[in-house]
Design a protein around this motif. Sequence first.
Motif, short mmCIF file in Angstrom:
data_model
loop_
_atom_site.label_atom_id
_atom_site.label_comp_id
_atom_site.label_asym_id
_atom_site.label_seq_id
_atom_site.Cartn_x
_atom_site.Cartn_y
_atom_site.Cartn_z
N ASN A 41 -27.61 -10.69 97.69
CA ASN A 41 -26.85 -9.67 96.97
C ASN A 41 -27.81 -8.93 96.05
N TYR A 42 -28.35 -7.81 96.55
CA TYR A 42 -29.40 -7.10 95.81
C TYR A 42 -28.92 -6.61 94.44
N LYS A 43 -27.61 -6.36 94.30
CA LYS A 43 -27.09 -5.83 93.04
C LYS A 43 -27.27 -6.82 91.89
N GLU A 44 -27.44 -8.11 92.22
CA GLU A 44 -27.66 -9.11 91.18
C GLU A 44 -29.05 -9.02 90.59
N PHE A 45 -29.96 -8.35 91.31
CA PHE A 45 -31.36 -8.33 90.89
C PHE A 45 -31.89 -6.93 90.60
N ILE A 46 -31.30 -5.91 91.24
CA ILE A 46 -31.84 -4.55 91.15
C ILE A 46 -30.72 -3.61 90.72
N PRO A 47 -30.96 -2.71 89.75
CA PRO A 47 -29.94 -1.73 89.35
C PRO A 47 -29.49 -0.89 90.56
N PRO A 48 -28.17 -0.66 90.70
CA PRO A 48 -27.63 0.08 91.87
C PRO A 48 -28.29 1.43 92.12
N ALA A 49 -28.64 2.14 91.05
CA ALA A 49 -29.27 3.46 91.22
C ALA A 49 -30.63 3.35 91.89
N MET A 50 -31.34 2.24 91.66
CA MET A 50 -32.65 2.04 92.26
C MET A 50 -32.54 1.54 93.71
#
Length: 353
Positions: A41-50
């Motif tokens: 789940n990338y959203k746990e580690f990286i801001p959604p805009a990025m």
Amino acid sequence: MSAVYINSASCISAQDTLNENLFQHLKPQNWGSIIKAIDPNYKEFIPPAMIRRMSKTVKMSSVASQHALKEAGIEKPDAIIVGTGMGCSQDSEKFLKNVIDNHEEFLTPTYFIQSTHNTVAGQIALGLQCHAYNFTYVNTSSSLEFSMLDAKLQITDGESENILVGSTDEQTERTMELYQLNNTIKKSEDLPFDFLNSKTKGVIWGEGSSFFVLGKNKTENSYAQLNDIQISNRLETDGVQGFIVDFLSKNNLTAHDIDAVILGFSGDSDSDEYYIKAMNVFPDSALLYYKHLSGEFNTASGFSIFMACHILKNQQIPEVMMINSTKKESIKNVLIYNHLLGNDHSLVLLGKV
């Protein structure tokens, strides 16, 4: 050379390798010619805009590197070194498609800027605000080994104490089409097949990202000692055994001192001959293989080093990786032998902490 310690290990692959109980969840992948990495789940580690602006290899590397640094308890490493065979292939393909579609006019530079091989190391450094040594090795299947060798030399020379080392490669649609056309990837009619007794050419292609923190000092979380690495661009099949024996001799070891050997059987009937020759050197060792779990790709050896770290730390070998039935009471030395379709041969020697 003094030992360098692997103080953390993180991997994103076709297996659930971010799971703490990863040995229990390993499943062979031999029903398709192309296998994809399991996305966290990338959203746990990286801001959604990025996230929207990142290719898969950058996202995988960002998460894997964060995991590795957190496990090692390091906020900013003394250096960041990344190995990759294909770099940011997705953005490269997007840029080239724009060149063709727009007749080489009115091109936006974004995809070109993000398509360079050193994008991954650069993005990690930007995220950490780390201005230290930052380097990318692009040496096909020995890219990670060159990265680790660089890190080992810096640590043993006293230039650095903790270095983030990683490898990453992603799949892209057009590249996979080309690999299928030149028979690098197995034909569908040859599936499924036995990795250890394949009679056909071609491999199952995978992807993934593996990151490690190499350190000068042993910690409570240390996985293994990185004792030595050797790389050879070209080898004849008859020279494999000498290549391995000379490497062990250089480290004051014999084949009987190696408790487990991890071989990169890919299912390609031609290039797997190297591994068959190598097996004969180790009559008393546990023989293992791994590309039926990860797939073949330029930096697939990152998965094998990750698994070797866990084998040494847990003193346990997953059944799904075993070629023979040899089991050791204590696993002290692990040797990893890998190449890509007969080129760029590497040996990595890991020891118990």
